[in-house]
Design a protein around this motif. Structure first.
Motif, PDB file in Angstrom:
ATOM      1  N   GLY A 122       0.804  -1.222   0.000  1.00 13.40           N
ATOM      2  CA  GLY A 122       0.000   0.000   0.000  1.00 13.40           C
ATOM      3  C   GLY A 122       0.833   1.267   0.000  1.00 13.40           C
ATOM      4  N   ARG A 123       2.118   1.146  -0.346  1.00 13.08           N
ATOM      5  CA  ARG A 123       3.004   2.318  -0.315  1.00 13.08           C
ATOM      6  C   ARG A 123       3.115   3.006  -1.672  1.00 13.08           C
ATOM      7  N   LEU A 124       2.808   2.298  -2.750  1.00 12.17           N
ATOM      8  CA  LEU A 124       3.048   2.817  -4.091  1.00 12.17           C
ATOM      9  C   LEU A 124       1.967   3.818  -4.488  1.00 12.17           C
ATOM     10  N   VAL A 125       2.425   4.987  -4.946  1.00 11.27           N
ATOM     11  CA  VAL A 125       1.535   6.001  -5.505  1.00 11.27           C
ATOM     12  C   VAL A 125       1.676   5.951  -7.019  1.00 11.27           C
ATOM     13  N   THR A 126       0.551   5.868  -7.733  1.00 16.89           N
ATOM     14  CA  THR A 126       0.565   5.790  -9.195  1.00 16.89           C
ATOM     15  C   THR A 126      -0.355   6.855  -9.767  1.00 16.89           C
ATOM     16  N   ASN A 127       0.182   7.669 -10.663  1.00 16.16           N
ATOM     17  CA  ASN A 127      -0.603   8.700 -11.344  1.00 16.16           C
ATOM     18  C   ASN A 127      -0.321   8.670 -12.840  1.00 16.16           C
ATOM     19  N   TRP A 179       5.781   6.242  -7.415  1.00 15.91           N
ATOM     20  CA  TRP A 179       6.753   6.627  -6.392  1.00 15.91           C
ATOM     21  C   TRP A 179       6.302   6.208  -5.003  1.00 15.91           C
ATOM     22  N   VAL A 180       7.228   6.305  -4.052  1.00 16.27           N
ATOM     23  CA  VAL A 180       6.932   6.208  -2.621  1.00 16.27           C
ATOM     24  C   VAL A 180       7.504   7.455  -1.970  1.00 16.27           C
TER      25      VAL A 180
END
Length: 551
Positions: A298-303, A526-527
């Motif tokens: 649950g750490r990965l940010v995706t845009n 990113w994290v």
């Protein structure tokens, strides 16, 4: 960035974007809470306001007139400020200009320059913009991105040597008034004035010292939120809050350390060990093998961002001077397999050149992904046209890419696909970013990896670089009179829908000739430290730290 030659251009594909812009290229990355503490006075607390990020490589140039990649653009956006800035809402807002007046015919812009100083105390003047823009347009300076200024009256003629710099439609009416005359109404011009080619330079220093932008020090004066205090080449750049910045009260970070580590595993390890506050796009890259675990945690940010990863063909050399050979190589790629097995960052297969955020139908594109049968048919046609009996007689094919884990894995996968699907042997060639960029710019390649992040939010940004064979950022040797005419018509078309159709028609011509094999549309992955707030990552894939802070 670049062009946004967006390195993004040198950054891991998995950094994917949006141009992010240019192009290279998004949303605000503002949630978290690792170090604790409360927000306090406007986000300031007793937590050290020192940000540590990785920018992968040495910036090729921090002269805004020469910058052409996302690494250089990332640094420049923090230390220099243009007439406008892309705000936290993704829209242009006044920056060095405190007021903008636009004529009724929308072709003359009058900017009132606010009271602001360079870091050495010199006032920022209208002439600093005039000098910087004309310097980039001067053909003697070989600015790859000079064409971004062609919206200005007389700019193209000056840059191509057919006109005078004195005739360029930009002038300092007085120290605080800048007048700009455009060739045609340009609805996104205030987005362009936030782009790094439009940044000012301290004309007093630049006129007397041609090497002003090569090192930190007294000659590198800045007018942005941060000032560069250290540039240890190929090691790190250190930025500190600028006390001379007109909006210094908004800036909460005291220091930004930008290290240059071109190894995503090391980058992630440093983040996990508390040595970095951010890992991954848009400045660095995450290891592809870690993507699934980061998702599961649950750490990965995706845009998603407006940007494309592609392979350019050198259309001036065999066998890629043949359109059917180019089509064969483009159709013989299994893009979804690359995304699923290598990137794992929710990228979208690209069978078009303009991102779906601009042309929605490009989610499907102009041809099916992994169409091996069509690829074989194109190959056979191309071989016959070139006079070869079979693929074994083709000239040796070399695929070039800049050093990175993801670029290497993608190149190896496509090398295997071309061997299996077309029977073509392909050699791989990798080089560090600066060396690689020189090879592409001098057409010393056959097939080369490139990325493009949107510089501004318009399809034109993904098409105009291919207008002229010798134009900046084309690097394929391809041009088409019909393509050029459609772009020219779009520049004068005032009906938005009609203009959009002209650009779609231009893209169709481009895809029919296939000087570039699109591979995937970027996402940023990113994290970040949980207590890092208000880092702004735009839909073009670029990043700003003006509003960032630790709580």
């Amino acid at each position: 960035m670049n062009k946004r030659l967006s390195i993004f251009f040198s950054m891991l594909l998995v950094l994917s974007m949006f141009l992010a812009a240019c192009s290279g290229g998004g949303d605000n990355a503002s949630d978290g809470g690792e170090k604790g503490g409360d927000e306090g006075d406007g986000g300031k607390s007793d937590v050290p306001q020192e940000l540590r990020v990785n920018i992968n490589t040495e910036p090729p140039s921090l002269n805004p007139g020469l910058a052409e990649d996302s690494t250089s653009g990332t640094v420049l956006r923090q230390i220099l400020e243009g007439l406008t800035r892309i705000g936290q809402d993704g829209k242009p807002e006044n920056a060095m200009a405190e007021d903008v007046q636009i004529s009724e015919d929308q072709k003359t812009y009058t900017f009132k320059i606010r009271d602001a100083n360079w870091s050495n105390g010199d006032p920022v003047t209208a002439n600093d913009f005039v000098y910087a823009w004309k310097w980039a347009l001067d053909p003697a300076n070989n600015s790859t991105y000079a064409y971004q200024l062609y919206y200005i009256e007389g700019a193209e003629a000056a840059n191509t040597g057919e006109g005078s710099l004195d005739a360029v439609g930009v002038k300092a009416v007085d120290d605080k008034t800048l007048e700009v005359k455009l060739v045609n109404p340009t609805p996104y011009f205030l987005e362009l004035t936030a782009f790094y080619t439009y940044l000012p330079v301290n004309s007093k220093i630049a006129e007397s010292n041609a090497e002003w932008a090569t090192d930190a020090g007294e000659n590198f004066t800045t007018n942005g939120p941060f000032h560069m205090t250290e540039w240890s080449h190929s090691d790190k750049i250190v930025l500190e809050k600028s006390e001379t910045y007109w909006d210094a009260e908004t800036v909460k970070l005291d220091k930004i350390e930008m290290i240059m580590i071109n190894d995503p595993n090391t980058e992630l390890s440093m983040f996990d060990n508390g040595e970095l506050d951010w890992a991954g796009a848009p400045t660095g890259a995450l290891p592809t093998d870690a993507m699934q675990a980061l998702k599961d945690d649950g750490r990965l940010v995706t845009n998603p961002i407006a940007g494309i990863y592609n392979y350019k063909f050198n259309t001036t050399v065999e066998p890629f001077n043949n359109v059917n050979i180019r089509k064969a190589f483009a159709h013989a790629i299994n893009r979804q397999e690359i995304i699923d097995n290598i990137l794992q960052g929710e990228q979208l297969p690209a069978m078009a050149i303009v991102p779906p955020s601009m042309f929605e139908e490009n989610k499907e594109g102009y041809f099916p992904d992994n169409d091996v049968e069509a690829a074989k048919e194109f190959l056979q046609k191309g071989l016959e046209e070139l006079g070869y009996k079979d693929a074994s007689e083709l000239p040796a094919v070399t695929l070039s890419y800049n050093t990175s884990e993801a670029h290497q894995k993608i190149a190896q996968a496509i090398q295997d696909m071309w061997k299996q699907n077309l029977g073509v042997e392909v050699n791989l060639d990798n080089a560090e970013w600066n060396v690689f960029l020189d090879k592409v710019n001098t057409m010393d390649y056959q097939v080369a990896r490139m990325g493009w992040l949107g510089d501004f939010n318009d399809a034109m940004n993904f098409l105009e670089m291919y207008r002229d064979a010798d134009g900046g950022n084309n690097n394929t040797g391809w041009e088409s009179k019909e393509f050029q005419d459609l772009l020219a018509k779009s520049a004068t078309e005032t009906d938005a829908d009609a203009r959009q159709q002209l650009l779609k028609d231009a893209e169709a011509i481009f895809m029919e000739d296939m000087p570039v094999a699109p591979i995937y549309f970027y996402t940023n992955n990113w994290v970040q430290a949980e207590n890092l707030k208000d880092v702004v990552v735009s839909g073009l894939g670029d990043v700003q730290y003006k509003w960032a802070y630790f709580e």
